[in-house]
Write an enzyme that holds these catalytic residues in place. Structure first.
Site, short mmCIF file in Angstrom:
data_model
loop_
_atom_site.label_atom_id
_atom_site.label_comp_id
_atom_site.label_asym_id
_atom_site.label_seq_id
_atom_site.Cartn_x
_atom_site.Cartn_y
_atom_site.Cartn_z
CG LEU A 1 9.41 138.82 113.45
CD1 LEU A 1 10.50 137.76 113.60
CD2 LEU A 1 8.40 138.67 114.57
CG ASP A 2 8.12 145.31 116.65
OD1 ASP A 2 7.80 145.79 115.55
OD2 ASP A 2 7.35 145.27 117.64
N PRO A 3 12.49 145.06 115.66
CG PRO A 3 13.56 147.05 115.07
CD PRO A 3 12.19 146.47 115.36
#
EC number: 5.4.99.25
Length: 303
Positions: free
Chosen positions: A37-39
């Protein structure tokens, strides 16, 4: 410790940081996650422990569900709000619900072609795309074939009269490898408007929903209180879609050594099956059509 922790990844953290912190809290090295998951994205991130790391591919293949928003009127370098604004264009008239629904539905496909964003972890010639992007380099990106099961509005859109921007709120069910950021950008392209993914939460992954999840602070407290077993789900959780067969003593001895099993002996004709002994998951076997026998695909324990 073997199993799966349905983690709630909080916004601002990387998936790698989640794994790193859990290694310290649980004092174990064999830990992995089932889909980055992206930040700036929050939500469900299944974490596999011990023998559970053998389940990563099955959890990733189970499909994911996201809720988020698309904002029309500007775009960025990263396709989300983390990047620098590339261009703006006023949306003089907001889209109607019918227009939005039609556009969203046009993405539903079992074979949708996407071009991954430059700010992504996809490798080209041995380097990740975000490395090229940070150096200001543009490279040809490989097409990806992804599945979009559904794409729908979940509440009324909001139109900002002053900024001439419209925000659309959606839910999407998709297969592995889908870039929701790119869905947002491509939505805008269909009407010649710059667009970004302005928020995103993964609400389902690996069979876990957001209601099933625990934060890192919850895991830490559980370790301190001796209740970690209440958080860690069994290996079998990721295998519930497969038929389960309880082995007898002689069959177990064959499986222990990675041997093959005749379909007639098992009494099934499924493509894959989970083999258990003493009610403990031992292996996942697949059916070899040519030889008409079951062979090991994944061994979890031979003891």
């Amino acid at each position: 410790m073997d199993g799966i922790i349905p983690l709630y990844k909080e916004k601002g953290m990387t998936s790698f940081a989640c794994v790193s912190q859990l290694r310290g809290i649980l004092k174990m090295k064999r830990i992995g996650h089932s889909g980055t998951l992206d930040p700036n994205v929050e939500g469900v991130l299944p974490i596999c422990l011990g023998k559970g790391t053998k389940l990563v591919e099955y959890l990733m293949n189970s499909g994911k569900v996201y809720q988020g928003s698309i904002t029309l009127g500007f775009d960025t370098t990263t396709e989300d709000l983390d990047g620098e604004v590339v261009s703006t264009k006023p949306l003089e008239k907001p889209l109607t619900d019918d227009e939005i629904d039609e556009l969203l539905n046009s993405f539903v496909s079992e074979d949708l072609i996407q071009i991954p964003p430059m700010y992504s972890a996809v490798k080209v010639n041995g380097k990740r795309l975000y490395e090229y992007a940070r150096n200001g380099e543009e490279v040809e990106r490989p097409e990806r074939h992804v599945q979009i099961h559904y794409f729908k509005q979940i509440k009324d859109s909001v139109y900002d009269e002053d900024k001439k921007q419209q925000t659309i709120f959606f839910e999407v069910g998709c297969g592995k490898g889908t870039y929701v950021r790119t869905l947002a950008v491509d939505f805008g392209k269909k009407i010649d408007m710059p667009a970004v993914m302005s928020s995103l939460t993964r609400i389902k992954s690996g069979g876990f929903t957001i209601e099933d999840t625990f934060k890192i602070s919850d895991v830490k407290s559980a370790v301190e209180n001796g209740t970690i077993d209440d958080i860690v789900k069994s290996i079998d959780y990721a295998l519930t879609d497969f038929k389960h067969i309880e082995l007898n003593e002689s069959q177990w001895k064959i499986v222990q050594n990675g041997g093959f099993l005749d379909s007639g002996v098992l009494g099934i004709n499924d493509d894959k099956c989970v083999l258990t002994f003493n009610n403990e998951v031992k292996a996942l076997y697949f059916f070899d059509e040519n030889k008409q026998i079951y062979k090991p695909e994944k061994m979890f324990s031979n003891q």
